[in-house]
Design a protein around this motif. Structure first.
Motif, PDB file in Angstrom:
ATOM      1  N   LYS A  43     -23.949 -30.518  63.741  1.00 19.42           N
ATOM      2  CA  LYS A  43     -23.709 -30.925  62.346  1.00 19.42           C
ATOM      3  C   LYS A  43     -22.558 -31.938  62.291  1.00 19.42           C
ATOM      4  N   ASP A  50     -19.981 -29.044  56.567  1.00 16.63           N
ATOM      5  CA  ASP A  50     -20.087 -29.785  55.295  1.00 16.63           C
ATOM      6  C   ASP A  50     -18.796 -29.655  54.493  1.00 16.63           C
ATOM      7  N   GLU A  80     -23.445 -35.511  62.699  1.00 19.23           N
ATOM      8  CA  GLU A  80     -23.982 -36.211  61.520  1.00 19.23           C
ATOM      9  C   GLU A  80     -22.876 -36.879  60.709  1.00 19.23           C
ATOM     10  N   TYR A  81     -21.670 -36.330  60.805  1.00 14.52           N
ATOM     11  CA  TYR A  81     -20.530 -36.903  60.072  1.00 14.52           C
ATOM     12  C   TYR A  81     -19.615 -37.731  60.989  1.00 14.52           C
ATOM     13  N   ASP A  82     -19.999 -37.894  62.270  1.00 12.35           N
ATOM     14  CA  ASP A  82     -19.131 -38.570  63.254  1.00 12.35           C
ATOM     15  C   ASP A  82     -17.783 -37.877  63.394  1.00 12.35           C
ATOM     16  N   LEU A  83     -17.799 -36.570  63.297  1.00  8.75           N
ATOM     17  CA  LEU A  83     -16.549 -35.823  63.439  1.00  8.75           C
ATOM     18  C   LEU A  83     -16.437 -35.279  64.856  1.00  8.75           C
ATOM     19  N   ALA A 139     -15.889 -31.578  56.014  1.00 12.54           N
ATOM     20  CA  ALA A 139     -15.987 -33.008  55.704  1.00 12.54           C
ATOM     21  C   ALA A 139     -15.534 -33.270  54.264  1.00 12.54           C
ATOM     22  N   GLU A 140     -15.941 -32.363  53.358  1.00 14.94           N
ATOM     23  CA  GLU A 140     -15.539 -32.508  51.946  1.00 14.94           C
ATOM     24  C   GLU A 140     -14.015 -32.434  51.786  1.00 14.94           C
TER      25      GLU A 140
END
Ligand code: FBP
Length: 262
Positions: free
Chosen positions: A133, A99, A136-139, A102-103
């Protein structure tokens, strides 16, 4: 699997990741001959070269320096890492959550797994959480797949590197970064073991321009899709000259000779 070829960290199917997590992994010793590079901005400047598809750093460097480079550099946030002060069986603390990566603007995630370590089970479980995880962010997830520990310390033998790429495929990495297994044939087998997952080579300690570019040429011929490199670029007096040549060898599949002559 993430459509990795659409990721900003991939250019024409290949990647050149500039790594600068050495202050944590090795300590300031790697900067002794290039003290100006202790300032991470100098390496971010180098990462603005077109050849560099992402820069790999730890959280603290991303927090402090990436905001000034987010328009010009793709960020690969390394989620775990360990210092050379740690004397135990190989392990790597998770230093950043997905998380928060991503931020911070990450375009990709990086995670070390020391297969064969007494801590392999926990590391693989931590990798699972980060990989899922990240989906979920396409990372995309780049695994530093480094079997070591117990009887395997710093092992680069062909069967170990092939195991490293296969392990990364089966655990859900999008790219596996592995050490050079000693010959182009061994690298070709490691690439075969990786199925449709990309394999890139880890740079290693600084060598001559020709030696390094020849090794990169050989691994690209063997089917590897690029490089994650630190010292061989930023410990040089003129990193741009080497990046110009690497751009030709990696993306244009030029020979080391041709790249150096240009
Ligand atoms: P180099 O190209 O300088 O070897 O950097 C690549 C890298 O994976 C870095 O990300 C990391 O700091 C270092 O190598 C770790 O290497 P090792 O664990 O073998 O000391």
């Amino acid at each position: 699997m993430i459509p990795i070829d659409d990721s900003p960290i991939v250019r024409d199917g290949k990647s050149l990741i500039l790594a600068m997590d050495h202050g944590l992994e090795h300590g300031p010793v790697d900067f002794e001959e290039v003290p100006e590079k202790l300032d991470p901005s100098t390496v971010f400047e180098t990462a603005t070269h077109d050849a560099v598809s992402a820069m790999a750093v730890q959280k603290g460097i991303a927090e402090g320096y990436y905001p000034s480079y987010e328009d010009d550099v793709n960020l690969l946030l390394k989620l775990n890492g360990t210092s050379n002060l740690w004397m135990g069986e190989p392990d790597s603390a998770v230093n950043c959550s997905v998380d928060y990566a991503a931020e911070l603007g990450a375009d990709a995630l990086g995670f070390t797994v020391y297969g064969g370590s007494n801590h392999e089970i926990e590391m693989v479980e931590e990798f699972r959480d980060a990989q899922e995880k990240g989906r979920e962010y396409d990372l995309p997830m780049v695994m530093w797949s480094y079997p070591r520990g117990q009887g395997l310390k710093n092992d680069t033998k062909p069967s170990t590197i092939s195991y490293a790429t296969r392990l990364a495929l089966e655990l859900g990495a999008d790219i596996a970064k592995v050490k050079y297994p000693g010959s182009p044939e061994a690298m070709a087998h490691a690439v075969d073991c990786a199925g449709n997952m990309k394999v890139i080579m880890s740079g290693g300690s600084k060598t001559s321009d020709y030696e390094f570019l020849s090794q990169v040429e050989a691994v690209i011929d063997a089917g590897a899709k690029g490089l994650a490199v630190g010292r061989n670029v930023w410990q040089r007096e003129d990193p741009t000259r080497l990046l110009d040549a690497l751009e030709k060898v990696i993306y244009e599949e030029a020979t080391a000779d041709a790249a150096l002559e240009a």
